[in-house]
Scaffold this active site. Structure first.
Site, PDB file in Angstrom:
ATOM      1  N   ASN A  99     -24.026 -18.464 -63.884  1.00 18.77           N
ATOM      2  CA  ASN A  99     -24.147 -18.196 -62.450  1.00 18.77           C
ATOM      3  C   ASN A  99     -23.409 -19.239 -61.625  1.00 18.77           C
ATOM      4  OD1 ASN A  99     -25.753 -15.951 -62.888  1.00 18.77           O
ATOM      5  ND2 ASN A  99     -27.670 -16.969 -62.386  1.00 18.77           N
ATOM      6  N   HIS A 147     -32.514  -5.198 -60.292  1.00 18.34           N
ATOM      7  CA  HIS A 147     -31.228  -4.770 -59.747  1.00 18.34           C
ATOM      8  C   HIS A 147     -31.330  -3.572 -58.810  1.00 18.34           C
ATOM      9  CE1 HIS A 147     -26.977  -3.144 -60.190  1.00 18.34           C
ATOM     10  NE2 HIS A 147     -26.754  -4.408 -59.908  1.00 18.34           N
ATOM     11  N   ARG A 189     -15.227  -7.070 -59.530  1.00 18.24           N
ATOM     12  CA  ARG A 189     -14.931  -8.467 -59.846  1.00 18.24           C
ATOM     13  C   ARG A 189     -15.211  -8.814 -61.307  1.00 18.24           C
ATOM     14  NH1 ARG A 189     -17.726 -11.832 -55.768  1.00 18.24           N
ATOM     15  NH2 ARG A 189     -15.859 -11.549 -54.521  1.00 18.24           N
ATOM     16  N   TYR A 201     -30.963  -4.501 -67.322  1.00 24.04           N
ATOM     17  CA  TYR A 201     -30.994  -4.423 -65.868  1.00 24.04           C
ATOM     18  C   TYR A 201     -32.074  -3.434 -65.458  1.00 24.04           C
ATOM     19  CZ  TYR A 201     -26.489  -6.825 -65.098  1.00 24.04           C
ATOM     20  OH  TYR A 201     -25.470  -7.740 -65.031  1.00 24.04           O
ATOM     21  N   ARG A 205     -34.236 -10.461 -54.851  1.00 24.32           N
ATOM     22  CA  ARG A 205     -33.966 -11.215 -56.074  1.00 24.32           C
ATOM     23  C   ARG A 205     -33.190 -12.495 -55.793  1.00 24.32           C
ATOM     24  NH1 ARG A 205     -29.857  -8.547 -59.393  1.00 24.32           N
ATOM     25  NH2 ARG A 205     -28.405 -10.176 -58.809  1.00 24.32           N
ATOM     26  N   ARG A 225     -18.555  -0.288 -63.086  1.00 22.39           N
ATOM     27  CA  ARG A 225     -18.504  -1.087 -64.311  1.00 22.39           C
ATOM     28  C   ARG A 225     -19.070  -0.240 -65.436  1.00 22.39           C
ATOM     29  NH1 ARG A 225     -17.983  -6.501 -62.427  1.00 22.39           N
ATOM     30  NH2 ARG A 225     -19.065  -6.885 -60.458  1.00 22.39           N
ATOM     31  N   HIS A 241     -18.485   1.447 -54.523  1.00 13.39           N
ATOM     32  CA  HIS A 241     -19.561   0.782 -55.256  1.00 13.39           C
ATOM     33  C   HIS A 241     -20.716   1.729 -55.568  1.00 13.39           C
ATOM     34  CE1 HIS A 241     -22.975  -2.259 -55.553  1.00 13.39           C
ATOM     35  NE2 HIS A 241     -22.103  -2.703 -56.432  1.00 13.39           N
TER      36      HIS A 241
END
Length: 712
Positions: A76, A620, A433, A496, A592, A403, A463
């Site tokens: 992170n 998530h 990214r 997730y 979160r 993704r 997205h």
């Protein structure tokens, strides 16, 4: 001017006292919101990563899971420096940085971020050395250094070095004929000073620790030594005839955020590939060194890399704790979380016995709200796409991909569908990214198979997580859809936490058909029946619903707001929540990561509670729930409450059409925000405090999933 050209004096210059002044106490009677009502985004992110570190320090968690959290903590921080710190430095250097919403100047944010990061990294190194390494040793997992090895073990590693390591090493000398080498981002390196015994002259060299070899080398029984120690112990073989004076491990972090000019959008693939090459040579933003490094060697690194002293982090070794993921993956089940295998959602389980499984038949009976990883992704979302690809009655599939995994069955199904003659439209976001290269590869594979591949709208990242299937049935064409909060990635779906709606609702599927046409063609449509879409209307749509709760409260009807997102920084939405609190509406926020809102401020946010839940699974999902006068109104989707989501991305929220599902989402958020649930609570000063309650949300949901499985 590159961000690395920022003058050291500018970075280390003391901030003016007024940047740290505290505003007078808020007076709610004047109706003006206080200037200091927003917490700083960067500092809030650092506080989030501190919570991850606290999980690594928690003795009540399984030991190898603590090791994994320490690895995640390190990873992170790497991304924070590569993107956030790099971007902040670039804006300061270009003279375009503006004060943050928190009121801090850009230089103050940068200085505080570097100081807080340094403190966290020091704590992380101490956690490994003083806590986790001894705890591992007690369980017969030994992370050792070269000096701890026996003569027999050193001999064994000598053979390993000769056969596996030495052939892939490339020593790079630094002298008038050999300029200082380029140091790639996040690579581990040895800085070596050696002496020529004949002339007495000293020389400098750099050796990169090869990333193609495991970082932790097994030796003996349950003993692991870092690869850089093995290399350092054999430098005489790499530099024969020279005397090694000293060696030190160091690591550089570089700006790795991408910038693709809008003019290049017509040929986005090539433009992005060019930018990916440039990423490798981004300016440095952090230098990590061992605390024992010689001052002269450090001075050379600082000078050659053009790094600022504020960006040098002297740490107890080993560096790069990301590699601890290798240790966390050791086959020691007694030191890990109990295994959990997701089960098929109860409303889809009945189709498992059919041959082939008729998912479409199940969806014609009812909508299904799946909650991953408690409900299996493979037997719901993945099967939905696979069945659509194989079903001869399916005429078209339209899907977004942000993704996905490297061996994605979703991609394979779309390829199969196109080859079978179905119309397949795929919106691939190749600017996701750190997944750009993989997405370029998948985009080309899909194009070769005959899929219609588009890259969304110029200037916007796509997205949203959407899939639409058109099927020819006896009573006409029927549309089936999936709308989710997470990516179409079977691997991350196991770790997730996400939500997804599988539906045949005509309004929702009709909205999706129009939205896909908008994204692939030309359309000015911005209003939908059961969707709220960014950037055209998501912020306004949420503010409208927040204001509606105020009206319900004033009319004496049930009013409550509950929101679960990864990040909350949008000032307009925050101010709207403040106004709801001032009107008396109770607001529960489950955040979160980043939160720019100050809860519990008298007269401003005393009706707002902010909780953060971290654990085994990465929380998530994004959920927006409103009591709505007694008729709960619930939305799920891809959007966090950040400027990029609301202004620079195509995001979608879908209204949950089934009242039972809307109520269940309200119950979920109520459980997560409950006083007796283990979570972190945010105070008005921006401090997060962990509260250990009687309920662990994720363990509770695992237990419920197991109970449902036993009933079926």
């Amino acid at each position: 001017m590159e961000s690395s050209d920022l003058d050291v004096a500018e970075l280390s210059e003391p901030t003016s006292p007024d940047e740290f002044d505290v505003d007078p106490p808020f007076d709610p009677s004047d109706g003006v919101l206080p200037d200091d009502r927003f917490l700083d985004r960067e500092l809030s992110w650092i506080a989030f990563n501190e919570r991850v570190l606290e999980l690594a320090q928690d003795p009540n968690l399984p030991l190898l899971e603590r090791v994994r959290f320490l690895s995640i903590f390190s990873s992170n921080l790497d991304e924070f420096f590569m993107v956030r710190i790099a971007g902040l430095k670039r804006r300061i250097a270009a003279g375009v940085a503006v004060p943050a919403a928190s009121g801090l100047s850009p230089r103050a944010v940068l200085a505080r971020s570097l100081a807080a990061s340094h403190e966290l990294m020091t704590r992380g190194a101490a956690t490994l050395t003083d806590d986790i390494v001894p705890a591992l040793a007690e369980r017969d997992i030994h992370l050792v250094r070269w000096s701890d090895l026996t003569a027999e073990e050193r001999g064994e590693l000598g053979v390993f070095y000769r056969d596996r390591v030495f052939p892939v090493l490339t020593p790079l000398a630094v002298d008038p004929a050999h300029p200082f080498p380029y140091i790639s981002g996040l690579s581990l390196n040895l800085a070596i000073v050696m002496r020529n015994p004949e002339t007495g002259s000293e020389h400098f060299a750099r050796v990169k620790v090869p990333p193609v070899i495991d970082r932790w080398i097994a030796v003996g029984d349950d003993r692991y030594v870092p690869l850089e120690d093995v290399i350092a112990a054999h430098l005489d073989r790499l530099f024969p005839g020279m005397e090694v004076v000293t060696h030190h491990v160091f690591r550089v972090t570089r700006n790795e955020d991408l910038e693709v000019e809008e003019d290049d959008a017509e040929n986005l693939l090539k433009a992005l590939e060019k930018e990916l090459l440039r990423r490798r040579f981004g300016p440095p933003v952090r230098l990590e060194v061992q605390e024992s490094i010689d001052d002269d060697v450090l001075e050379l690194l600082v000078s050659e890399l053009g790094i600022h002293r504020d960006e040098v982090f002297r740490l107890r070794g080993p560096l790069d704790l990301r590699s601890l993921g290798q240790v966390a993956d050791l086959d020691r089940p007694e030191l890990s979380f109990d295994p959990f295998v997701p089960s098929t959602h109860e409303h889809l389980a009945e189709v498992e016995t059919a041959s082939p499984a008729d998912l479409f038949g199940a969806l014609r009976k009812r909508d299904v709200l799946v909650h991953h990883p408690y409900d299996s992704f493979a037997t719901s979302v993945q099967r939905f796409i696979e069945q659509a690809a194989a079903d001869p009655q399916v005429l078209a599939i339209k899907q977004t991909l942000y993704r996905t995994s490297g061996d994605s069955p979703i991609i394979d199904s779309l390829v199969d569908a196109a080859r079978a003659g179905k119309q397949v439209l795929v919106l691939v976001e190749i600017k996701a990214r750190f997944d750009e290269q993989a997405n370029i590869r998948w985009a080309r594979k899909l194009e070769r198979a005959g899929c219609h591949v588009v890259y969304g709208l110029v200037g916007l990242k796509t997205h949203c997580k959407l899939a639409l299937v058109i099927r020819d049935e006896p009573d006409g064409l029927r549309r089936y859809a999936h709308l989710g909060t997470g990516n179409y990635n079977p691997k991350t779906a196991r770790i997730y936490e996400d939500l997804g709606l599988l539906t045949t609702d005509q309004d929702i599927t009709g909205d999706l058909l129009e939205l896909f046409n908008n994204l692939s063609g030309y359309s000015q449509q911005s209003e939908y029946r059961r969707l709220i879409v960014a950037p055209s209307g998501l912020r306004d749509g949420l503010v409208e619903r927040i204001e509606r709760e105020v009206e319900h409260h004033r009319a004496g009807r049930p009013a409550r707001i509950a929101i679960k997102v990864n990040s909350l920084v949008d000032e307009v939405v925050i101010d709207s929540l403040y106004e709801a609190s001032r009107a008396g509406v109770p607001v529960d926020l489950v955040i979160r990561g980043i939160c720019g809102l100050r809860p519990g401020v008298p007269g401003l946010s005393e009706n707002i509670r902010v909780r953060s839940v971290l654990g085994r699974f990465l929380e998530h999902s994004r959920v927006y729930w409103f009591a709505n006068g007694g008729e709960p109104d619930a939305w799920i989707g891809s959007a966090d409450l950040m400027h990029r989501n609301l202004d620079r991305r195509v995001e979608v929220l879908v209204r949950i059409p089934t009242p039972e599902h809307a109520s269940s989402l309200g119950d979920l958020l109520e459980l997560m925000a409950a006083e007796d649930t283990t979570s972190w609570w945010l105070g008005p000063d921006g401090t997060w405090v962990r509260h250990v309650g009687s309920t662990d949300v994720q363990q509770e949901l695992i237990a419920r999933a197991k109970q449902r499985r036993s009933r079926t």
